[in-house]
Design a protein around this motif. Structure first.
Motif, PDB file in Angstrom:
ATOM      1  N   LEU A 153       0.817  -1.214   0.000  1.00 30.82           N
ATOM      2  CA  LEU A 153       0.000   0.000   0.000  1.00 30.82           C
ATOM      3  C   LEU A 153       0.854   1.269   0.000  1.00 30.82           C
ATOM      4  CD1 LEU A 153      -2.707  -1.066   2.612  1.00 30.82           C
ATOM      5  CD2 LEU A 153      -2.606  -1.555   0.162  1.00 30.82           C
ATOM      6  N   GLY A 154       0.271   2.320  -0.519  1.00 35.09           N
ATOM      7  CA  GLY A 154       0.975   3.579  -0.692  1.00 35.09           C
ATOM      8  C   GLY A 154       1.387   4.263   0.593  1.00 35.09           C
ATOM      9  N   SER A 155       2.509   4.947   0.511  1.00 38.87           N
ATOM     10  CA  SER A 155       3.204   5.703   1.550  1.00 38.87           C
ATOM     11  C   SER A 155       4.172   4.813   2.318  1.00 38.87           C
ATOM     12  CB  SER A 155       2.266   6.393   2.540  1.00 38.87           C
ATOM     13  OG  SER A 155       3.042   7.174   3.447  1.00 38.87           O
ATOM     14  N   GLY A 156       5.423   4.853   1.878  1.00 41.51           N
ATOM     15  CA  GLY A 156       6.460   4.027   2.476  1.00 41.51           C
ATOM     16  C   GLY A 156       6.819   4.400   3.891  1.00 41.51           C
ATOM     17  N   MET A 157       6.440   5.627   4.321  1.00 37.46           N
ATOM     18  CA  MET A 157       6.764   6.074   5.681  1.00 37.46           C
ATOM     19  C   MET A 157       5.526   6.182   6.566  1.00 37.46           C
ATOM     20  SD  MET A 157       9.740   8.916   5.170  1.00 37.46           S
ATOM     21  CE  MET A 157      10.837   8.927   3.736  1.00 37.46           C
ATOM     22  N   LEU A 158       4.429   5.537   6.160  1.00 35.45           N
ATOM     23  CA  LEU A 158       3.176   5.554   6.933  1.00 35.45           C
ATOM     24  C   LEU A 158       2.689   6.969   7.218  1.00 35.45           C
ATOM     25  CD1 LEU A 158       3.575   2.824   9.740  1.00 35.45           C
ATOM     26  CD2 LEU A 158       2.537   2.577   7.507  1.00 35.45           C
ATOM     27  N   VAL A 159       2.805   7.852   6.246  1.00 38.94           N
ATOM     28  CA  VAL A 159       2.334   9.223   6.452  1.00 38.94           C
ATOM     29  C   VAL A 159       0.852   9.199   6.823  1.00 38.94           C
ATOM     30  CG1 VAL A 159       1.949  11.456   5.325  1.00 38.94           C
ATOM     31  CG2 VAL A 159       4.047  10.171   4.896  1.00 38.94           C
ATOM     32  N   GLU A 160       0.456  10.081   7.741  1.00 38.28           N
ATOM     33  CA  GLU A 160      -0.914  10.098   8.246  1.00 38.28           C
ATOM     34  C   GLU A 160      -1.947  10.163   7.115  1.00 38.28           C
ATOM     35  OE1 GLU A 160       1.552  11.877   9.405  1.00 38.28           O
ATOM     36  OE2 GLU A 160       1.594  11.832  11.597  1.00 38.28           O
ATOM     37  N   HIS A 161      -3.029   9.411   7.307  1.00 35.16           N
ATOM     38  CA  HIS A 161      -4.196   9.415   6.417  1.00 35.16           C
ATOM     39  C   HIS A 161      -3.927   8.808   5.040  1.00 35.16           C
ATOM     40  CE1 HIS A 161      -5.841  11.805   9.590  1.00 35.16           C
ATOM     41  NE2 HIS A 161      -5.018  12.817   9.339  1.00 35.16           N
ATOM     42  N   THR A 162      -2.851   8.028   4.915  1.00 32.67           N
ATOM     43  CA  THR A 162      -2.591   7.290   3.676  1.00 32.67           C
ATOM     44  C   THR A 162      -3.058   5.846   3.853  1.00 32.67           C
ATOM     45  OG1 THR A 162      -0.365   6.690   4.397  1.00 32.67           O
ATOM     46  CG2 THR A 162      -0.600   8.739   3.127  1.00 32.67           C
ATOM     47  N   TYR A 202       2.909   0.779  23.257  1.00 31.82           N
ATOM     48  CA  TYR A 202       1.698   1.299  22.638  1.00 31.82           C
ATOM     49  C   TYR A 202       2.060   2.303  21.548  1.00 31.82           C
ATOM     50  CZ  TYR A 202      -1.791  -0.886  25.603  1.00 31.82           C
ATOM     51  OH  TYR A 202      -2.602  -1.815  26.209  1.00 31.82           O
ATOM     52  N   PHE A 203       1.294   2.291  20.465  1.00 31.13           N
ATOM     53  CA  PHE A 203       1.536   3.201  19.348  1.00 31.13           C
ATOM     54  C   PHE A 203       0.278   4.017  19.097  1.00 31.13           C
ATOM     55  CE2 PHE A 203       1.949   4.457  14.891  1.00 31.13           C
ATOM     56  CZ  PHE A 203       3.259   4.911  14.865  1.00 31.13           C
ATOM     57  N   ASN A 204       0.456   5.331  19.012  1.00 29.66           N
ATOM     58  CA  ASN A 204      -0.670   6.234  18.800  1.00 29.66           C
ATOM     59  C   ASN A 204      -0.815   6.577  17.316  1.00 29.66           C
ATOM     60  OD1 ASN A 204      -1.264   6.496  21.608  1.00 29.66           O
ATOM     61  ND2 ASN A 204       0.430   7.944  21.798  1.00 29.66           N
ATOM     62  N   PHE A 205      -2.014   6.439  16.808  1.00 29.64           N
ATOM     63  CA  PHE A 205      -2.317   6.825  15.429  1.00 29.64           C
ATOM     64  C   PHE A 205      -2.971   8.203  15.471  1.00 29.64           C
ATOM     65  CE2 PHE A 205      -1.758   2.303  15.067  1.00 29.64           C
ATOM     66  CZ  PHE A 205      -1.184   2.135  13.815  1.00 29.64           C
ATOM     67  N   ASP A 206      -2.130   9.217  15.351  1.00 29.88           N
ATOM     68  CA  ASP A 206      -2.611  10.594  15.419  1.00 29.88           C
ATOM     69  C   ASP A 206      -3.629  10.858  14.317  1.00 29.88           C
ATOM     70  OD1 ASP A 206      -0.879  10.994  17.508  1.00 29.88           O
ATOM     71  OD2 ASP A 206       0.720  11.822  16.258  1.00 29.88           O
ATOM     72  N   GLY A 207      -4.716  11.484  14.699  1.00 34.35           N
ATOM     73  CA  GLY A 207      -5.771  11.803  13.732  1.00 34.35           C
ATOM     74  C   GLY A 207      -6.846  10.740  13.654  1.00 34.35           C
ATOM     75  N   LEU A 208      -6.544   9.537  14.118  1.00 36.00           N
ATOM     76  CA  LEU A 208      -7.541   8.455  14.096  1.00 36.00           C
ATOM     77  C   LEU A 208      -8.169   8.226  15.461  1.00 36.00           C
ATOM     78  CD1 LEU A 208      -5.763   5.719  11.900  1.00 36.00           C
ATOM     79  CD2 LEU A 208      -7.438   7.424  11.188  1.00 36.00           C
ATOM     80  N   PHE A 209      -7.640   8.931  16.480  1.00 40.69           N
ATOM     81  CA  PHE A 209      -8.100   8.759  17.857  1.00 40.69           C
ATOM     82  C   PHE A 209      -8.038   7.290  18.264  1.00 40.69           C
ATOM     83  CE2 PHE A 209     -10.356  12.358  15.959  1.00 40.69           C
ATOM     84  CZ  PHE A 209      -9.913  13.387  16.779  1.00 40.69           C
ATOM     85  N   TYR A 210      -6.898   6.686  17.950  1.00 41.77           N
ATOM     86  CA  TYR A 210      -6.731   5.255  18.185  1.00 41.77           C
ATOM     87  C   TYR A 210      -5.313   4.965  18.649  1.00 41.77           C
ATOM     88  CZ  TYR A 210      -6.439   0.215  17.250  1.00 41.77           C
ATOM     89  OH  TYR A 210      -6.240  -1.132  17.353  1.00 41.77           O
TER      90      TYR A 210
END
Length: 260
Positions: A153-162, A202-210
Motif C-alpha cells: 500500500l501507498g506511503s512508504g513512511m506511513l504518512v498520516e491518512h494514507t 503502545y503506538f498512537n495513530f494521530d488523527g484516528l483517535f486510536y
C-alpha cells in the motif's frame, strides 16, 4: 563538464538496471549523499535482503497472518510486486496468496507496463500485476483484515491518512501479522517512530483517535535504491572533479563525504 547524479545506485534491482555513468573526468560533480551516515551491514547485499524479506512474507502467510508492505508509489511499489510475482513463480510464496495494492502506485504500474516496452533500463511486464487485487473495503482501526494476504500500500513512511497508515492501525494488534518496511523511514514520520518502538509498546495513530499495543512483527529490509557510501566515494575519486557539490543527504551524511 557538469555531471548531475540524481538518486543513483550501481547495483541492479528487480525493476531497474544499475547506473552506467558516462566515462571520463568532469569539472563539477553534483552528487547525492543519502546513505552517507551509515554503512550496509557486513555480508548484507540487495539480494540477501530480498531473500530475508521473502522469508518473512512466507513465514507470516504460513502462520495465518497478513503482511503490510508500505511502499513508495514510484518505483518501490512496482519493485515489490515484481519480487512477489517472481517468488510465487518459484514457489517461495504460495501461488494462491492474495496480493492487494492501492494508491497512486497502481496507476504508475500501468504506465510502467507500456514504458518498459520501449526502454532497456527497466522491465515491468503485465505479468507482475496478474492476481493483484484492488482494495474495495473500508479500513477500520483495530479491525483486522478478513482476507489474509500481502498488502502493498501507498506511503512508504506511513504518512498520516494514507492507505498504509490506516492499514497499520488495522493489523498492528494481531501477533500473527507483520509490517515490513522496504525503504528509508525518516525518524520523524510514523514509520520512523514505529521502528523506534519495542514489541508490546503502545503506538498512537494521530488523527484516528486510536492507540494499540504493538503485537505484530515489525521489520525493516534494506532494499534502498541509493548507492552505498563506499561506492559513491569511489565514484567521486575516480571522476576527480575540480568541484563537488553534495546534495540530498543529512548534515551527517554530507560531513562524512567531506571528511573522506
Amino acid at each position: 563538464q557538469i555531471l548531475f547524479s540524481g538518486d543513483m545506485s550501481f547495483h541492479s534491482t528487480a525493476l531497474l538496471k544499475g547506473a552506467n555513468p558516462p566515462a571520463g573526468k568532469v569539472d563539477t560533480l553534483v552528487i547525492e549523499t543519502t546513505r552517507g551516515s551509515y554503512d550496509r551491514p557486513k555480508d548484507s547485499t540487495y539480494q540477501s535482503e530480498v531473500q530475508r524479506f521473502l522469508k518473512s512474507l512466507s513465514t507470516t502467510i504460513k502462520d495465518g497472518g497478513s503482511v503490510l508492505v508500505p511502499a513508495f508509489a514510484l518505483g518501490r511499489m512496482q519493485e515489490i510486486l515484481l519480487i512477489i510475482q517472481r517468488a510465487k513463480a518459484e514457489g517461495t510464496i504460495p501461488k494462491e496468496t492474495p496480493v492487494f495494492a492501492t494508491g497512486l502506485g497502481v496507476d504508475i504500474a500501468e504506465q510502467m507496463i507500456e514504458l518498459s516496452k520501449k526502454s532497456h533500463h527497466f522491465s515491468f511486464a503485465k505479468q507482475a500485476m496478474e492476481g493483484v487485487k484492488p482494495m474495495r473495503f473500508e479500513i477500520k482501526p483495530g479491525q483486522d483484515f478478513e482476507e489474509k494476504g500481502i498488502y502493498v500500500l501507498g506511503s512508504g513512511m506511513l504518512v498520516e491518512h494514507t492507505p498504509s497508515f490506516l492499514a497499520a492501525s488495522a493489523v498492528m494488534a494481531q501477533k500473527e501479522n507483520s509490517i515490513c518496511f522496504v525503504g528509508y523511514c525518516d525518524p520523524d514520520t510514523p514509520a520512523g517512530k514505529l521502528l523506534q518502538c519495542k514489541p508490546g509498546d503502545y503506538f498512537n495513530f494521530d488523527g484516528l483517535f486510536y492507540s494499540t499495543k504493538i503485537n505484530c512483527k515489525v521489520d525493516k529490509f534494506d532494499l534502498s535504491s541509493h548507492a552505498d557510501r563506499a561506492d559513491i566515494l569511489k565514484f567521486i575519486i575516480e571522476k576527480d572533479p575540480r568541484c563537488v557539490i553534495l546534495t540530498h543527504g543529512s548534515e551527517a551524511s554530507r560531513e562524512w563525504f567531506m571528511d573522506n
